[in-house]
Design an enzyme around this catalytic site. Sequence first.
Site, PDB file in Angstrom:
ATOM      1  N   SER A 110      44.593  28.582  89.528  1.00  0.00           N
ATOM      2  CA  SER A 110      44.244  29.940  89.147  1.00  0.00           C
ATOM      3  C   SER A 110      42.959  30.367  89.856  1.00  0.00           C
ATOM      4  O   SER A 110      42.890  30.377  91.078  1.00  0.00           O
ATOM      5  CB  SER A 110      44.134  30.031  87.621  1.00  0.00           C
ATOM      6  OG  SER A 110      44.063  31.361  87.191  1.00  0.00           O
ATOM      7  N   GLU A 203      51.346  31.864  93.563  1.00  0.00           N
ATOM      8  CA  GLU A 203      51.703  32.046  92.154  1.00  0.00           C
ATOM      9  C   GLU A 203      50.752  33.082  91.592  1.00  0.00           C
ATOM     10  O   GLU A 203      49.727  33.397  92.192  1.00  0.00           O
ATOM     11  CB  GLU A 203      51.596  30.732  91.381  1.00  0.00           C
ATOM     12  CG  GLU A 203      50.192  30.125  91.304  1.00  0.00           C
ATOM     13  CD  GLU A 203      49.327  30.681  90.182  1.00  0.00           C
ATOM     14  OE1 GLU A 203      49.884  31.078  89.135  1.00  0.00           O
ATOM     15  OE2 GLU A 203      48.104  30.720  90.353  1.00  0.00           O
ATOM     16  N   HIS A 273      51.096  29.139  86.438  1.00  0.00           N
ATOM     17  CA  HIS A 273      50.727  29.309  85.026  1.00  0.00           C
ATOM     18  C   HIS A 273      51.939  29.061  84.135  1.00  0.00           C
ATOM     19  O   HIS A 273      52.440  29.950  83.436  1.00  0.00           O
ATOM     20  CB  HIS A 273      50.174  30.713  84.801  1.00  0.00           C
ATOM     21  CG  HIS A 273      48.816  30.933  85.387  1.00  0.00           C
ATOM     22  ND1 HIS A 273      48.622  31.137  86.737  1.00  0.00           N
ATOM     23  CD2 HIS A 273      47.594  31.000  84.809  1.00  0.00           C
ATOM     24  CE1 HIS A 273      47.326  31.314  86.961  1.00  0.00           C
ATOM     25  NE2 HIS A 273      46.689  31.230  85.813  1.00  0.00           N
TER      26      HIS A 273
END
Length: 300
Positions: A110, A203, A273
């Site tokens: 992330s 992502e 995630h």
Amino acid sequence: MKIIQPPFLKKGDKVALTCPAKKLPHAMTDAIALLESWGLEVVLGETMVASYHQFAGNDTLRAADLERFIKDKSIKAIFAARGGYGTIRIIDEVDFMPIKEASKWIIGFSDITVLHTHVFSVFGLQSIHGQMPVTIPDGTAASLETLRKALFGEEFSYHFSAEKLNREGEAQGILVGGNLALLAAVSGSVSDLDYDRKILFIEDVGEYLYNIDRMMRTLKRAGKLKNLAGLMVGGFTELKDNEIPFGQTAEEIIFDVVKEYDYPVCFNLPAGHIPNNQALIFGKTLNLAVQKQHTTANYI
């Protein structure tokens, strides 16, 4: 560029937990127990209990905490305890030079994409995109096992089902990437990646569909998607749409942007995630085979 592979971990090694971004909601008891069960000694940074607005301490503290573990030769791996937002605020305040000589693994995903891109673009250092202490309690056994194997130098690979938008083909290249929003955020900076002939992984979470389209087209206009060896798409989760629908899914948006190219593209990679966030080794060469029924990938 010379690629630097940090030494793999062994039982008895010290690893550090630090928070370069958002503050923690609670103690990382489960994560510490897991790492200790792997035979590792866990050292906690000051940021693990610090708080400043939404951050794990102010920028100065977070930068110093990370730098402390970079310089400490007894620390063999640094886990970012969570993502959120904040790493980009401190990246230019941290002295990363010691990591070139005493290389060590950096682990996270992330917001931690900023660290991954920086250490690879500047030093050629491999790092691990994988479960963080805050996500470990909800992580699948498979994802945690790939993290352990990546850290301890054991072989593992990926095998997952095909998606209708996949573009078949085979490719070999160094794996790079991370969170799409952060890849766009570091574009043009010293932390930016060289995408040519790389296998790119992307992502994201919580984004509006139109913004996924904008970020993909930003990378395309910068020439970053034209010469890829391959594209691997992980989880795009908790997405949002406007009152007037965008009209495409995230997968359709991504494929539409790269449809003119001829490299293999695969969706449904178990990373991002999601609970089954399997570890990826950035900076390591990967063989990718996108076939009609399934996709496989293995490191060489």
